[in-house]
Every structure is written in structure tokens, then in C-alpha cells.
Scaffold this motif. Structure first.
Motif, mmCIF file in Angstrom:
data_model
loop_
_atom_site.group_PDB
_atom_site.id
_atom_site.type_symbol
_atom_site.label_atom_id
_atom_site.label_comp_id
_atom_site.label_asym_id
_atom_site.label_seq_id
_atom_site.Cartn_x
_atom_site.Cartn_y
_atom_site.Cartn_z
ATOM 1 N N LEU A 2 0.848 -1.191 0.000
ATOM 2 C CA LEU A 2 0.000 0.000 0.000
ATOM 3 C C LEU A 2 0.882 1.238 0.000
ATOM 4 C CD1 LEU A 2 -2.883 1.195 0.342
ATOM 5 C CD2 LEU A 2 -2.479 1.106 2.799
ATOM 6 N N LYS A 51 -1.944 4.723 4.996
ATOM 7 C CA LYS A 51 -1.082 3.796 5.702
ATOM 8 C C LYS A 51 -0.926 4.217 7.167
ATOM 9 C CE LYS A 51 3.238 1.565 4.812
ATOM 10 N NZ LYS A 51 4.481 1.523 4.044
ATOM 11 N N VAL A 81 -2.136 -4.203 -1.589
ATOM 12 C CA VAL A 81 -3.273 -3.947 -2.460
ATOM 13 C C VAL A 81 -3.279 -5.042 -3.512
ATOM 14 C CG1 VAL A 81 -4.360 -2.322 -4.039
ATOM 15 C CG2 VAL A 81 -3.000 -1.486 -2.115
ATOM 16 N N ASP A 93 -8.149 -3.510 -4.873
ATOM 17 C CA ASP A 93 -8.028 -2.159 -5.438
ATOM 18 C C ASP A 93 -9.402 -1.537 -5.683
ATOM 19 O OD1 ASP A 93 -8.661 -3.915 -7.456
ATOM 20 O OD2 ASP A 93 -7.088 -3.264 -8.845
ATOM 21 N N LEU A 95 -10.503 0.169 -2.469
ATOM 22 C CA LEU A 95 -9.768 1.410 -2.182
ATOM 23 C C LEU A 95 -10.251 2.552 -3.062
ATOM 24 C CD1 LEU A 95 -6.052 0.356 -1.634
ATOM 25 C CD2 LEU A 95 -7.890 0.640 0.015
#
Ligand SMILES: [Zn+2]
Length: 423
Positions: A210, A216, A235, A262, A265
Motif C-alpha cells: 500500500l 497507511k 493492495v 483495489d 480502495l
């Protein structure tokens, strides 16, 4: 006598299972259709009508497809057993190989290939018609077939040596073979859990660390707050195959990895991602994962002990359309394994709600954990987005849901989370 009684019992359970599954599916379809015209009040501001209707159509299409595969699978099961398919297959192989380990492994391999070939058109249709129609398929046909070949090779590389060990124990370890097999099987399961994140999953997907530094930092803060050590945040390129999104962590001990699709995210806000992860960490911290593994081991011990008994009973084979060969070294063991794996689901299906109950309890606990360590409202908004993006219905039939769903319905979860947010 016993054989006939067992055949009748087997057929009765098949019919019972079919009836229950058809009944639940038709209830589900009717329930979803009845609520298709309006978004439930509590979601009215968050989910557009078009998305709600897409979820209804997708749910119905999947349920109907499930019934089709159920019917085909039942025919295949009866074909292999009562109609003599396995008996025929084993004779053909026996004539080529003669008795022994080669025969046994060849029988299991041939069965796996045949059932894989039967499933193939259905898997293909599901991916390139059903999922495609609703915009979820992101897979090329090339990738579909590469996955299939890789999966088969991997299955052979792992499965054949494991089966060789199990069959050797069955033949040579005496009356307690099932206990030794259970130890080997449990060890193997643990090994796969360790190897999966670092060796197996990367064969199919790309995992990149990531990179988003602020996300993070946020996640590392959460892990510190709840006391969770991990070997890294990754990821996964889930978007190569599907638009469905998810987050999970895998591995064991210090080798644990947290993996985000992904697709997830791209869609969720940082605080929502944190809340979703807090839910997953809740499963870990509340020992749900350890409990599930312990449960799985206990159940497999029971089933192996049962197989230890059935393997020596002529009616078990006879009643399922296979000639029992109870002479040592003649290769009955692979057949016993095969029959057992084939018919077990028929007898355990009606226990499904029990596992659903246990799993739902854990989901509520993990939600409460997330509400305690992050903002419950973030988990609510993440759930709403995930339901919308995955076209999961907000209005499942309650009985269908109680029978099959590992997660409580969205409305119930969100009500609980809203209560937590107010407290
Ligand atoms: Zn969960």
C-alpha cells in the motif's frame, strides 16, 4: 437389506434437500420482487432506485442460476452413484492400471476431471453472461482459461501427494488410520494457511504494498490501538477479474498480511476503509478465526471417524451403486473417499442454519468492535456503498437469509451500528 435401506435414505435426503432449496429460492425471489419498486425507507437517501432495482434483478438472476446448477449437480450425483457412473469409471480404469495406488489416484483424478468438465460451461456462463450482464465481469476469456489451467495444475501438485499420503495411511495404518489422517489433514490445512498469502495467492493476483502514505498512517494507528501485528499492507489487483470489492487478512502469527482489493480502495473514503478494517481486525482480536479453525478441525475429526466406520461396511458402497471390494490392496479406499465426499453434503445441508447462526453472531461482535475503535457511522456508510456496488439485495427473504447468509441483512447490521453511534 442394509444397502437398500441406505439407498432409500440417500434418495429421501436428496429429495428433501431439493424441496427445501426450491422453497427457499422461490420465497426469496418473491420477497425481492415484492420490494423491488421502492428503496427501503432507511436507505432511501443513500441508495438510488436504479441501484436498488439492479440489486433485485441481480439477486433474482443469481438465485435462478443457483437452481439450475442445483438440478444439474443433483443429476450428476445420482448418475455417479445410483445409476452406476462411478462403478463404470472404476472398471474402465482398473482394466488399464490393475489394482494398486496408480488405480486409486487415477480414479480420483478422472473423477475430478469429469466433474470439472461438467462444471465448466456453467462457470463460463456465470462469468461471461450473468456477471457480465450486471457489469461485474472484468475478466478476459484468456484469463478465465489461464486461471482454470493454473488451478488444475496447482490442485494436482498439492492434491496428488496429499492423497497418496492419505491412501497409504488408509491401507497401512490399521484401524486408527482415520486418526493419523486427521493429524496429517490438520497439519496440511495449517500449512496451506501459511503458504496461501505468500505462495499461492500471488500465482493468481498481483500484490503491491500500500503506497498511500496517509492511509497507511491511519491504518497503522488503528493496528496500534487494537494491538495487531502484521507483516504488511497490500493492495490486490482484484479489478482484473471482478468489480466486486473486499478486504481481508490472511496468514498466521507474524506472517499476517492485510489485503485490500483495489476496487475497494477506489470507492471508499480513508475513514471508511479504516472502519472496514477494524471490523476484520475484530474477527481476529475476538478469536473468531481461531474458533472457526478449531471448529473445522473438530468437525473433520468426527467425519473422518465416521468414514473409518463406513469404509468397512459393504452397504455403504452397495447402497450408492458401487460394488464393494473389501480385499486389502484392491483399492477400495479411493472409492470410499470419493463416495463420502460426494454424499456428505446431502446429509449435512439441513444443518446449514446452525453455521449461519454462529457466523452472524461473530459478525455482530466484529461490528461492535469496529464501532468501539472507529466511528460506527463510517462503517455504516462503507456498508451502504459495498451493498450498492456489489448489488447485494437490501431486502432478502428472512428465512432464506437465515438459512444461507453468513452475514446478517444490511438493515439489521446498520440498525445495530446506528444504536452504537448514538450511545
Ligand atoms: Zn465480518
Amino acid at each position: 437389506m442394509y444397502s437398500l435401506a441406505f439407498s432409500i435414505l440417500f434418495v429421501s435426503f436428496i429429495i428433501l434437500t431439493l424441496l427445501v432449496r426450491f422453497w427457499l429460492a422461490s420465497r426469496h425471489i418473491r420477497h425481492v420482487l415484492a420490494h423491488r419498486s421502492a428503496v427501503p425507507a432507511e436507505f432511501a437517501e443513500k441508495i438510488p432506485l436504479a441501484a436498488h432495482q439492479k440489486a433485485a434483478d441481480y439477486t433474482i438472476a443469481r438465485t435462478r442460476f443457483g437452481l439450475l446448477t442445483l438440478m444439474v449437480n443433483t443429476l450428476v450425483l445420482v448418475g455417479f452413484t445410483l445409476l452406476g457412473g462411478l462403478q463404470w469409471l472404476s472398471l474402465q480404469i482398473f482394466q488399464v492400471t490393475g489394482p494398486g495406488m496408480t488405480y486409486q489416484l487415477a480414479l480420483l483424478a478422472a473423477f475430478t476431471l469429469i466433474s470439472g468438465a461438467i462444471d465448466l460451461p456453467f462457470d463460463y456462463y456465470k462469468q461471461f453472461n450473468l456477471e457480465q450482464r450486471f457489469g461485474f465481469n472484468k475478466m478476459s476469456k484468456g484469463l478465465f482459461f489461464t486461471d482454470m489451467v493454473k488451478g488444475a495444475l496447482l490442485g494436482a501438485a498439492i492434491g496428488l501427494p496429499l492423497l497418496w499420503v492419505v491412501l497409504t495411511l488408509m491401507a497401512k495404518a490399521g484401524d486408527l488410520w482415520w486418526l493419523y489422517t486427521w493429524i496429517v489433514w490438520s497439519g496440511f490445512q495449517l500449512l496451506i494457511m501459511v503458504l496461501y498469502p505468500t505462495v499461492i495467492a500471488p500465482l493468481f493476483n498481483k500484490f503491491t504494498p500500500l503506497e498511500d502514505q496517509s492511509l497507511k498512517a491511519r491504518i497503522e494507528g488503528l493496528m496500534q490501538r487494537v494491538g495487531f501485528a502484521s507483516k504488511g499492507l497490500f493492495v490486490m489487483d482484484g479489478s482484473r477479474r471482478s468489480a466486486h470489492g473486499n478486504a481481508y487478512f490472511s496468514g498466521f502469527g507474524a506472517a499476517k498480511r492485510i489485503v485490500f482489493f483495489d476496487t475497494l480502495l477506489a470507492r471508499l473514503q480513508p475513514q471508511e476503509i479504516e472502519a472496514v478494517l477494524a471490523h476484520e481486525l475484530g474477527h481476529f482480536k475476538l478469536k473468531h478465526i481461531i474458533k472457526r479453525i478449531a471448529m473445522m478441525f473438530a468437525i473433520s475429526l468426527g467425519f473422518l471417524a465416521l468414514l473409518g466406520y463406513l469404509k468397512t461396511q459393504p452397504w455403504f458402497y452397495d447402497g450408492l451403486g458401487v460394488n464393494p471390494v473389501l480385499l486389502p490392496g484392491q483399492g477400495n479406499d479411493a472409492m470410499a473417499l470419493l463416495l463420502f465426499m460426494l454424499v456428505l453434503p446431502v446429509f449435512t445441508f439441513l444443518f446449514n442454519p446452525l453455521t449461519s447462526i454462529g457466523s452472524r453472531k461473530h459478525e455482530f461482535e466484529a461490528d461492535a468492535f469496529a464501532a468501539k475503535h472507529t466511528d460506527a457511522r463510517d462503517l455504516v456508510s462503507a456498508l451502504v456503498k459495498m451493498y450498492e456496488d456489489n448489488a447485494s439485495t437490501l431486502t432478502p427473504d428472512p428465512l432464506h437469509s437465515a438459512f444461507y447468509d453468513s452475514h446478517p441483512p444490511a438493515s439489521v447490521r446498520i440498525r445495530q451500528l446506528n444504536l452504537a453511534a448514538q450511545a
